[in-house]
Design a protein around this motif. Structure first.
Motif, short mmCIF file in Angstrom:
data_model
loop_
_atom_site.label_atom_id
_atom_site.label_comp_id
_atom_site.label_asym_id
_atom_site.label_seq_id
_atom_site.Cartn_x
_atom_site.Cartn_y
_atom_site.Cartn_z
N VAL A 219 6.86 -12.96 -11.30
CA VAL A 219 8.08 -12.21 -10.96
C VAL A 219 8.08 -11.85 -9.48
N ARG A 220 6.93 -11.57 -8.93
CA ARG A 220 6.86 -11.12 -7.54
C ARG A 220 7.08 -12.25 -6.53
N VAL A 221 6.57 -13.45 -6.85
CA VAL A 221 6.59 -14.53 -5.86
C VAL A 221 7.09 -15.82 -6.50
N LEU A 222 8.08 -16.44 -5.87
CA LEU A 222 8.55 -17.75 -6.31
C LEU A 222 7.56 -18.81 -5.83
N THR A 223 7.21 -19.74 -6.72
CA THR A 223 6.26 -20.77 -6.35
C THR A 223 6.62 -22.10 -6.97
N ALA A 224 6.20 -23.16 -6.30
CA ALA A 224 6.24 -24.52 -6.85
C ALA A 224 5.01 -25.24 -6.34
N GLN A 225 4.36 -26.01 -7.22
CA GLN A 225 3.14 -26.71 -6.83
C GLN A 225 3.12 -28.07 -7.51
N LEU A 226 2.58 -29.06 -6.80
CA LEU A 226 2.52 -30.41 -7.34
C LEU A 226 1.26 -31.10 -6.81
N ARG A 227 0.50 -31.67 -7.71
CA ARG A 227 -0.79 -32.30 -7.41
C ARG A 227 -0.60 -33.80 -7.26
N ASP A 228 -1.42 -34.43 -6.44
CA ASP A 228 -1.48 -35.88 -6.38
C ASP A 228 -2.93 -36.29 -6.13
N ALA A 229 -3.17 -37.58 -5.98
CA ALA A 229 -4.54 -38.07 -5.86
C ALA A 229 -5.24 -37.55 -4.62
N LYS A 230 -4.49 -37.25 -3.57
CA LYS A 230 -5.08 -36.88 -2.29
C LYS A 230 -5.07 -35.39 -2.00
N GLY A 231 -4.35 -34.60 -2.79
CA GLY A 231 -4.29 -33.17 -2.52
C GLY A 231 -3.23 -32.48 -3.33
N GLU B 56 0.40 -25.91 7.28
CA GLU B 56 1.30 -24.85 6.79
C GLU B 56 2.50 -24.72 7.70
N ARG B 57 3.65 -24.52 7.10
CA ARG B 57 4.83 -24.22 7.89
C ARG B 57 5.73 -23.28 7.11
N THR B 58 6.51 -22.49 7.84
CA THR B 58 7.47 -21.58 7.24
C THR B 58 8.85 -22.22 7.27
N ILE B 59 9.52 -22.22 6.16
CA ILE B 59 10.86 -22.79 6.05
C ILE B 59 11.86 -21.70 6.36
N ASP B 60 12.75 -21.96 7.32
CA ASP B 60 13.64 -20.89 7.77
C ASP B 60 15.11 -21.19 7.58
N SER B 61 15.43 -22.20 6.78
CA SER B 61 16.84 -22.45 6.46
C SER B 61 16.99 -22.82 5.00
N GLU C 250 22.27 -16.85 -3.28
CA GLU C 250 21.63 -15.60 -3.65
C GLU C 250 20.12 -15.77 -3.75
N LEU C 251 19.68 -16.88 -4.35
CA LEU C 251 18.25 -17.11 -4.49
C LEU C 251 17.59 -17.24 -3.12
N TRP C 252 18.16 -18.03 -2.23
CA TRP C 252 17.61 -18.18 -0.89
C TRP C 252 17.58 -16.84 -0.16
N HIS D 245 14.11 -15.39 1.19
CA HIS D 245 13.97 -15.26 2.64
C HIS D 245 13.79 -13.80 3.05
N THR D 246 14.53 -12.90 2.41
CA THR D 246 14.40 -11.47 2.72
C THR D 246 13.00 -10.97 2.36
N ALA D 247 12.48 -11.41 1.21
CA ALA D 247 11.13 -11.01 0.81
C ALA D 247 10.11 -11.51 1.82
N HIS D 248 10.30 -12.72 2.33
CA HIS D 248 9.38 -13.25 3.34
C HIS D 248 9.43 -12.44 4.62
N GLN D 249 10.62 -12.07 5.05
CA GLN D 249 10.75 -11.27 6.27
C GLN D 249 10.10 -9.90 6.10
N GLU D 250 10.24 -9.29 4.94
CA GLU D 250 9.61 -8.00 4.67
C GLU D 250 8.09 -8.15 4.66
N TRP D 251 7.64 -9.25 4.12
CA TRP D 251 6.21 -9.53 4.05
C TRP D 251 5.63 -9.68 5.46
#
Length: 279
Positions: free
Chosen positions: A199-211, A230-235, A261-263, A267-273
């Motif tokens: 509930v606190r953090v939206l996540t998506a993860q996907l595995r492959d042979a290399k990582g 690592e990069r931060t997505i800002d749009s 609304e989801l974005w 994005h607001t949660a990231h800025q607060e973080w």
């Protein structure tokens, strides 16, 4: 009944002629490569069930879920293909300081095949690429090293220890069989409680042979043999392109206002973080 051929089409795997170890490995690889570990519906305010037929239908329309969805669906597919599958009550240990045990916040699968038993788990965030034998030892898969050992916290159970770069420390599971329905109350807690990480953090993860590719909020990471990028997505456009392109998620049923609304919330949660000095 589930649509076995439709499910296999999503995985890009032909129906095995027999339930072999080779086919099991191919099915496991295909599931973790093509079906994302994700919790978007929680953040869209669209509650889901964990019944196998519902979870298979989600996968066939281009979505994923977390362990109850992913392993519930995958275990049902394997059973339909002739594998001897057992569902187990399990627990994920987030950090080494957290208590170990099979608390029921995870569903694990084992398969008995040709006199051997295998841990089969497509619902461990960024975890296994292929099944692991239930034999004590260390196992390398791509750039990650895992360990299997009898569980010290669960008599008769087993413990999977993640690679140090993984999203959690370990997972223990109990030896006895359980029904998928026994996880219903825990699913409600994990998907609705303000204390739940889902509930606190939206996540998506996907595995492959290399990582593994990991999205947490607005932060996208690629973890492989070369380290962590690592990069931060800002749009919003970039963020939704990542969901579709990197994580193979079909969000065509989410209309423009819901997307906006989801974005905004993510994005607001990231800025607060970041403002709190955690960025």
């Amino acid at each position: 009944m589930i649509d076995v051929d439709g499910y296999l089409a999503v995985l890009g795997v032909a129906r095995p002629a027999a339930p072999t170890a080779e086919a099991l490995r191919a099915l496991h690889r295909a599931q973790v490569e093509r079906v994302a570990y994700e919790n978007l519906d929680i953040h869209l305010g669209r509650p889901t069930g964990i019944g196998a037929e519902e979870s298979v239908a989600r996968i066939m329309r281009g979505r994923g879920g977390y362990c109850f969805h992913l392993n519930g669906a995958f275990g049902t597919l394997l059973t339909a293909l002739g594998y001897d599958v057992t569902l187990h009550r399990a627990g994920v240990q987030g950090t080494p300081e957290d208590p170990a045990g099979a608390a029921g916040d995870h569903l694990a699968l084992t398969v008995r095949l040709d006199g051997e038993r295998w841990l089969v788990d497509t619902g461990l965030a960024g975890g296994m690429y292929e099944p692991l034998p239930l034999l004590e030892g260390s196992y390398s898969q791509g750039p990650f090293t895992y360990a299997m050992a009898p569980s010290a916290a669960v008599p008769g159970g087993w413990r999977f220890t993640h690679d140090p770069r993984g999203a959690f420390a370990a997972m223990d599971f109990a030896p006895g069989p359980v029904e998928l329905s026994s996880f219903a109350a825990e699913h409600v807690r994990l998907s609705t409680s303000p204390e739940s990480g889902f509930v606190r953090v939206l996540t998506a993860q996907l595995r492959d042979a290399k990582g593994v590719d990991v999205l947490r909020g607005c932060v996208l990471r690629r973890i492989d043999a070369g380290g962590t990028d690592e990069r931060t997505i800002d749009s919003a456009d970039d963020w939704y392109n990542v969901l579709a392109g990197v994580f193979r998620l079909d969000l065509t049923d989410v209309d423009a206002p819901a997307r906006a609304e989801l974005w905004h919330r993510v994005h607001t949660a990231h800025q607060e973080w970041e403002a709190a000095g955690q960025g």
